[in-house]
Design a protein around this motif. Sequence first.
Motif, mmCIF file in Angstrom:
data_model
loop_
_atom_site.group_PDB
_atom_site.id
_atom_site.type_symbol
_atom_site.label_atom_id
_atom_site.label_comp_id
_atom_site.label_asym_id
_atom_site.label_seq_id
_atom_site.Cartn_x
_atom_site.Cartn_y
_atom_site.Cartn_z
ATOM 1 N N HIS A 79 48.602 40.354 48.527
ATOM 2 C CA HIS A 79 48.476 39.530 49.731
ATOM 3 C C HIS A 79 48.631 38.040 49.441
ATOM 4 N N GLY A 80 49.270 37.711 48.375
ATOM 5 C CA GLY A 80 49.451 36.298 48.060
ATOM 6 C C GLY A 80 48.405 35.801 47.072
ATOM 7 N N PRO A 81 48.364 34.498 46.832
ATOM 8 C CA PRO A 81 47.429 33.928 45.861
ATOM 9 C C PRO A 81 45.981 34.278 46.195
ATOM 10 N N THR A 82 45.269 34.812 45.196
ATOM 11 C CA THR A 82 43.894 35.284 45.393
ATOM 12 C C THR A 82 43.122 35.143 44.083
ATOM 13 N N ASP A 83 41.793 34.989 44.221
ATOM 14 C CA ASP A 83 40.903 34.991 43.060
ATOM 15 C C ASP A 83 40.183 36.332 42.977
ATOM 16 N N TYR A 84 40.021 36.827 41.738
ATOM 17 C CA TYR A 84 39.290 38.076 41.488
ATOM 18 C C TYR A 84 38.114 37.797 40.558
ATOM 19 N N GLN A 85 37.045 38.546 40.759
ATOM 20 C CA GLN A 85 35.990 38.647 39.766
ATOM 21 C C GLN A 85 36.213 39.949 39.001
ATOM 22 N N VAL A 86 35.978 39.902 37.680
ATOM 23 C CA VAL A 86 36.266 41.087 36.887
ATOM 24 C C VAL A 86 35.339 41.168 35.682
ATOM 25 N N ASN A 87 34.984 42.387 35.331
ATOM 26 C CA ASN A 87 34.274 42.666 34.084
ATOM 27 C C ASN A 87 35.173 43.571 33.240
ATOM 28 N N ILE A 88 35.474 43.145 32.024
ATOM 29 C CA ILE A 88 36.284 43.980 31.142
ATOM 30 C C ILE A 88 35.438 44.435 29.955
ATOM 31 N N GLN A 89 35.726 45.633 29.471
ATOM 32 C CA GLN A 89 34.975 46.190 28.350
ATOM 33 C C GLN A 89 35.899 47.037 27.470
ATOM 34 N N ILE A 90 35.499 47.173 26.211
ATOM 35 C CA ILE A 90 36.042 48.212 25.330
ATOM 36 C C ILE A 90 34.859 49.014 24.815
ATOM 37 N N ILE A 91 34.931 50.321 24.995
ATOM 38 C CA ILE A 91 33.812 51.219 24.686
ATOM 39 C C ILE A 91 34.246 52.185 23.595
ATOM 40 N N HIS A 92 33.366 52.359 22.613
ATOM 41 C CA HIS A 92 33.589 53.386 21.593
ATOM 42 C C HIS A 92 33.292 54.740 22.221
ATOM 43 N N THR A 93 34.293 55.617 22.280
ATOM 44 C CA THR A 93 34.175 56.844 23.073
ATOM 45 C C THR A 93 33.060 57.763 22.588
ATOM 46 N N ASP A 94 33.001 58.034 21.282
ATOM 47 C CA ASP A 94 32.045 59.020 20.771
ATOM 48 C C ASP A 94 30.601 58.572 20.943
ATOM 49 N N SER A 95 30.322 57.289 20.717
ATOM 50 C CA SER A 95 28.939 56.803 20.800
ATOM 51 C C SER A 95 28.618 56.152 22.135
ATOM 52 N N ASN A 96 29.641 55.939 22.966
ATOM 53 C CA ASN A 96 29.487 55.251 24.251
ATOM 54 C C ASN A 96 28.934 53.834 24.086
ATOM 55 N N THR A 97 29.245 53.222 22.933
ATOM 56 C CA THR A 97 28.791 51.859 22.640
ATOM 57 C C THR A 97 29.807 50.846 23.155
ATOM 58 N N VAL A 98 29.318 49.826 23.840
ATOM 59 C CA VAL A 98 30.195 48.748 24.308
ATOM 60 C C VAL A 98 30.441 47.803 23.135
ATOM 61 N N LEU A 99 31.671 47.718 22.682
ATOM 62 C CA LEU A 99 32.024 46.887 21.537
ATOM 63 C C LEU A 99 32.377 45.464 21.920
ATOM 64 N N GLY A 100 32.845 45.285 23.131
ATOM 65 C CA GLY A 100 33.192 43.954 23.597
ATOM 66 C C GLY A 100 33.276 43.927 25.114
ATOM 67 N N GLN A 101 32.869 42.800 25.705
ATOM 68 C CA GLN A 101 32.944 42.705 27.161
ATOM 69 C C GLN A 101 32.990 41.242 27.566
ATOM 70 N N ASN A 102 33.349 41.032 28.821
ATOM 71 C CA ASN A 102 33.333 39.681 29.364
ATOM 72 C C ASN A 102 33.273 39.756 30.882
ATOM 73 N N ASP A 103 32.308 39.024 31.457
ATOM 74 C CA ASP A 103 32.239 38.836 32.909
ATOM 75 C C ASP A 103 32.960 37.542 33.233
ATOM 76 N N THR A 104 34.062 37.648 33.930
ATOM 77 C CA THR A 104 34.871 36.460 34.155
ATOM 78 C C THR A 104 35.649 36.607 35.459
ATOM 79 N N GLY A 105 36.701 35.883 35.602
ATOM 80 C CA GLY A 105 37.544 35.966 36.794
ATOM 81 C C GLY A 105 38.946 35.520 36.459
ATOM 82 N N PHE A 106 39.857 35.741 37.371
ATOM 83 C CA PHE A 106 41.223 35.257 37.193
ATOM 84 C C PHE A 106 41.847 34.989 38.551
ATOM 85 N N SER A 107 42.846 34.144 38.544
ATOM 86 C CA SER A 107 43.578 33.812 39.765
ATOM 87 C C SER A 107 44.985 34.370 39.664
ATOM 88 N N CYS A 108 45.464 34.973 40.744
ATOM 89 C CA CYS A 108 46.818 35.523 40.763
ATOM 90 C C CYS A 108 47.649 34.774 41.814
#
Length: 556
Positions: free
Chosen positions: A444-473
């Motif tokens: 729908h044109g230029p917009t701002d998003y809030q986003v949380n990204i993560q990488i999770i270790h599958t077997d242990s379900n441990t979050v190895l890295g994350q960030n609460d941030t945002g981006f503009s498109c």
Amino acid sequence: MRCCVCLFQQSLQCSPSKMAAGESNSRSSCLNLSNSGPLGNAPPSNSAHSSPASNGGSMGAVGGINRSAGNSNPQSGPENGGGAETAVRSTPSAQNPSRQSVGQSGATSGAASNMTATSSSSSSSASTASADASAAVPSLPSSPASVLVYREPVYNWQATKSTVKERFALAVGSAVFDAMFNGGMATTSTEIELPDVEPAAFLALLKFLYSDEVQIGPETVMTTLYTAKKYAVPALEAHCVEFLKKNLRADNAFMLLTQARLFDEPQLASLCLENIDKNTADALAAEGFTDIDLDTLVAVLERDTLGVREVRLFGAAVRWADAEAQRQQLQPTPENKRRVLGKALSLIRFPLMTIEEFAAGPAQSGILTDREVVSLFLHFTVNPKPHVEFIDRPRCCLRGKECSITRFSQVESRWGYSGTSDRIRFSVNRRIFVVGFGLYGSIHGPTDYQVNIQIIHTDSNTVLGQNDTGFSCDGTASTFRVMFKEPVEILPSVNYIACATLKGPDSHYGTKGMRKVTHEAPATGTKTCFTFCYAAGNNNGTSVEDGQIPEVIFYT
């Protein structure tokens, strides 16, 4: 165990009755300076005394050289031809023997120092010396034209001589030995005790000085380096440092770093730090890590280039604190661990941990104060994030060029969001560091998003890295970068889940996805192969075939 040096001194004889009138009666060494070598000194002779050449060649005049620290070593200048001859006689000065000039009266003995050079136009004709000079030195056989040259004494000239030939040409290979045996306070004892030198190291030093033999091994290299530095033999120091460089590994990097800092070897220290940067986890796990001193620990923790997660750095610091408390004969209580860590504790970057990592480790360790624990929990859970007393700057452990792969062949429209995370499972064939994802933006044109990204270790379900941030498109079908706070280490043949939770309007999405995507480095041809699989559970519809998280950004 102690080392002893036995001194066998043999007097060098001067020509009798040819000393200058008024010369001191004190015993002096005689040095023949004919055919002068480096710094004007004569090459070694097979006999204990200098003698004229039997073939009628030039013979240097004999002069008396006082055995005092910093003896004058005249240097041959470019104007001094190969056949130039110089005679030097010096008498010690009571105040500054190393600075006595040619022709200057001695303060205590009143003896004159004379330098005379004789020259002749032909080797067959005899020269007539001046009357003043003949009183001080014997008449010399004829020689090519000579130029009178005097140089200021050179301190530690031995340091510039790397071969045994050069060192013998200058009598001895160590300025320290020169001062010990020939100085104004030279010992007269036949035995000298060296309590702080290992016998094997001292033997290696002597072998190097008098035979150029380098005898260095893993067990003796550090003591030999110490001995070479103590007795000012930089050529042997260089051999020791080169040996250490060739044998530098992750499991001994911390030990060698400590020694390099102790012996003031900056180049070796730099190589150790680079090795620790590249192999941080292995170096921290090495047995010698807990033996380092606090200053070395601080120097490492200050670096922005360590390739390991912060929670592992904290664990290593706690192990070191346990060992240090024992060395200081303290009970390994949390309070004492905090005490021995000192400044090092403030260099652990707790804000870079995930909230799970912090809660399971540092928050329960007792090393942090209650105020620090609460402050960090608030940092993890609220926005905007409050100020904390610990560094939150990421450690940039990455080298080389940034890489990325795209798993979709085509882009379509309308992908909605209702709070459910988009997730995809993946693995790689080699170790990499993921630094972020590329995500699709609004239709729908230029917009701002809030986003949380993560990488999770599958077997242990441990979050190895994350960030609460945002981006503009900008409304296009391009991908938009969303980065982690610090790189996430991805090991080969291990399953991980890439996760993104977006808040915002409908977006583009990818389709015609590929199960295997390979990236080939242009310079080296190295291939990094990603394999994508369906992530079970709630995934907002994202799969191998279509969905979000089209791009993975990484370093190798």
